[in-house]
Design a protein around this motif. Structure first.
Motif, short mmCIF file in Angstrom:
data_model
loop_
_atom_site.label_atom_id
_atom_site.label_comp_id
_atom_site.label_asym_id
_atom_site.label_seq_id
_atom_site.Cartn_x
_atom_site.Cartn_y
_atom_site.Cartn_z
N PHE A 8 36.80 15.53 -24.86
CA PHE A 8 36.42 16.91 -24.16
C PHE A 8 37.37 17.87 -23.93
CE2 PHE A 8 34.30 18.58 -20.50
CZ PHE A 8 33.47 19.46 -21.35
N PRO A 9 38.61 17.25 -23.26
CA PRO A 9 39.68 17.97 -22.71
C PRO A 9 40.30 18.83 -23.91
CG PRO A 9 39.98 15.88 -21.92
CD PRO A 9 38.81 15.87 -22.83
N ALA A 10 40.22 18.26 -25.16
CA ALA A 10 40.86 19.16 -26.36
C ALA A 10 39.88 20.18 -26.87
CB ALA A 10 41.10 18.14 -27.69
N GLU A 11 38.68 19.82 -26.66
CA GLU A 11 37.44 20.98 -27.02
C GLU A 11 37.64 21.97 -26.07
OE1 GLU A 11 33.73 19.28 -26.89
OE2 GLU A 11 34.03 17.48 -28.45
N VAL A 12 37.57 21.69 -24.54
CA VAL A 12 37.93 22.77 -23.65
C VAL A 12 39.23 23.78 -24.00
CG1 VAL A 12 38.29 23.24 -21.30
CG2 VAL A 12 36.65 21.50 -21.72
N ALA A 13 40.41 23.17 -24.08
CA ALA A 13 41.50 23.79 -24.53
C ALA A 13 41.46 24.61 -25.91
CB ALA A 13 42.65 23.04 -24.60
N ALA A 71 29.06 24.83 -20.25
CA ALA A 71 29.11 24.83 -18.88
C ALA A 71 30.64 25.08 -18.25
CB ALA A 71 28.54 23.54 -17.94
N LEU A 72 31.53 24.85 -18.85
CA LEU A 72 32.73 25.28 -18.41
C LEU A 72 33.38 26.38 -18.91
CD1 LEU A 72 32.71 22.22 -17.50
CD2 LEU A 72 35.10 22.34 -18.11
N ALA A 123 36.52 6.56 -17.89
CA ALA A 123 37.87 6.88 -18.13
C ALA A 123 38.21 8.45 -17.95
CB ALA A 123 38.15 6.86 -19.94
N ARG A 124 37.22 9.20 -18.08
CA ARG A 124 37.73 10.50 -17.69
C ARG A 124 37.66 10.74 -16.15
NH1 ARG A 124 40.75 13.07 -19.86
NH2 ARG A 124 39.92 14.90 -18.47
N LEU A 125 36.47 10.06 -15.60
CA LEU A 125 36.74 10.16 -14.04
C LEU A 125 37.91 9.61 -13.59
CD1 LEU A 125 33.12 9.13 -12.66
CD2 LEU A 125 34.37 11.30 -12.49
#
Length: 381
Positions: free
Chosen positions: A220-225, A255-256, A338-340
């Motif tokens: 997810f973090p890579a997708e957001v970037a 959503a982000l 893990a993300r939390l």
């Protein structure tokens, strides 16, 4: 019950005040305190805001009061929308959380100290300002952690539910589920909490699997970037096409990305941020207990990454008229856990320089005057 809005003349603060009055959340016998700072633009504008609200809503407005000194803030519920906005750099990059913390830590401390010294001892504080996690940490240290909640996770939750509802073709009120973590890029969509009215367990599981498309939060973090890069490239020539591109993505990414793109377009998200804040206020003022997501100061009530959390984190909690009472977080799938854990560590590191629990806090700078924009764009997206 009475409400005070700190930073009432900022973009979000003004919207909170307007929606409180327009939606008749407060009866005419209650008081809405508009709080500004003396010696600056808000000290003048807050009187004008009061006059404007009376002009528009006199028939059903609550008692409207003006306060210019933190020591004069008196209310059952205090909305923290005060603070400075750090302008973007010359290359358009928004300010980092560290820059925003450096600007607003003194603001949080000044109001927290004043409420601790002069308040009733039972106020519920809803933090809207950026960074919301730091605001919660500072306020919770001085006022008691169960009386302080940050609304960033609730705003993220409502956006997440809306995107799921749009994808399924249903109304948002039929969709449950929460977003936790840190408001912003480290928000954690908790897919395991999603519930859809009218679907049994098997049907819901199939629907969620279809919405996620085989993805996990590990990527997810890579997708957001990557999404931000793609949006900037498209928006350089066609802003409408950038928003259309967002519509092709999965609900959690939308959503982000959608509020982030809203800020890149030159617009702001003050209306939506204020509306989510009003949701929390109505719950507190009505005396109900409901489950919401919010940033709260934990002392081991939740465990992520195998360790109890001692610090601020966005999680589902029970919220009522006396603040939040307990955390409702069942054992999570590995990717969500893990993300939390990453979000908890990031929040702790970012708050440490400014809180007693983290380290010796820097000497408080003179409390700045909140300008026309009360909350930083990076948070309330």
């Amino acid at each position: 019950m009475d409400v005070a809005v700190l930073g009432a003349t900022g973009d979000v603060g003004r919207q909170v005040c307007t929606q409180l009055v327009e939606r008749q959340v407060l009866p005419t016998t209650s008081r809405l305190q508009l709080v500004g700072r003396p010696g600056g633009s808000s000290g003048r504008a807050v009187h004008g805001l009061r006059a404007d609200l009376v002009d528009a809503y006199d028939e059903h407005a609550p008692v409207l009061d003006v306060a210019l000194d933190p020591a004069d803030v008196v209310a059952d519920v205090v909305v923290v929308a005060a603070g400075r906005t750090v302008p973007p750099r010359s290359d358009g990059v928004p300010p980092s959380r560290a820059e925003l913390a450096a600007e607003n830590a003194a603001v949080f401390r000044a109001y927290a100290d004043a409420l601790a010294a002069h308040g009733s001892g039972s106020e519920v504080v809803v933090v809207v300002s950026n960074p919301v996690e730091l605001g919660v940490a500072v306020m919770a240290e001085r006022l008691g952690r169960h009386r302080v909640i940050g609304m960033g996770a609730w705003l993220d939750t409502l956006r997440f539910r809306r995107e799921i509802a749009v994808q399924l073709g249903v109304r948002r009120h039929r969709v449950g589920g929460f977003v936790g973590g840190q408001h912003g890029d480290d928000a954690v969509p908790l897919w395991s909490t999603v519930r859809i009215s009218g679907l049994d367990v098997a049907e819901r599981q199939r629907a969620v699997a279809r919405l996620r498309g085989g993805r996990t939060l590990a990527t997810f973090p890579a997708e957001v970037a990557r999404a931000k890069q793609d949006l900037l490239a498209v928006a350089a020539t066609d802003i409408a096409a950038a928003f259309a591109l967002i519509d092709t993505w999965p609900p959690d990414l939308r959503a982000l990305a959608r509020p982030w793109m809203t800020h890149q377009s030159g617009a702001k998200t003050a209306t939506g941020t204020a509306s989510a804040t009003i949701d929390l206020l109505e719950t507190i003022l009505d005396g109900r207990d409901i489950v919401v997501a919010g940033q709260v100061a934990l002392e081991g009530e939740a465990t992520v990454g195998g360790s109890p959390v001692h610090g601020v984190l966005g999680v589902p909690v029970v919220l009522g008229p006396e603040g939040w009472t307990r955390v409702l977080l069942d054992p999570l799938p590995a990717d969500e856990d893990a993300r939390l854990a990453v979000a908890a560590a990031t929040i702790a590191a970012g708050s440490a320089p400014w809180t007693t629990a983290g380290a010796a806090a820097p000497a408080a700078a003179p409390t700045p005057d909140p300008p026309a924009t009360a909350a930083a764009p990076e948070v309330h997206r």
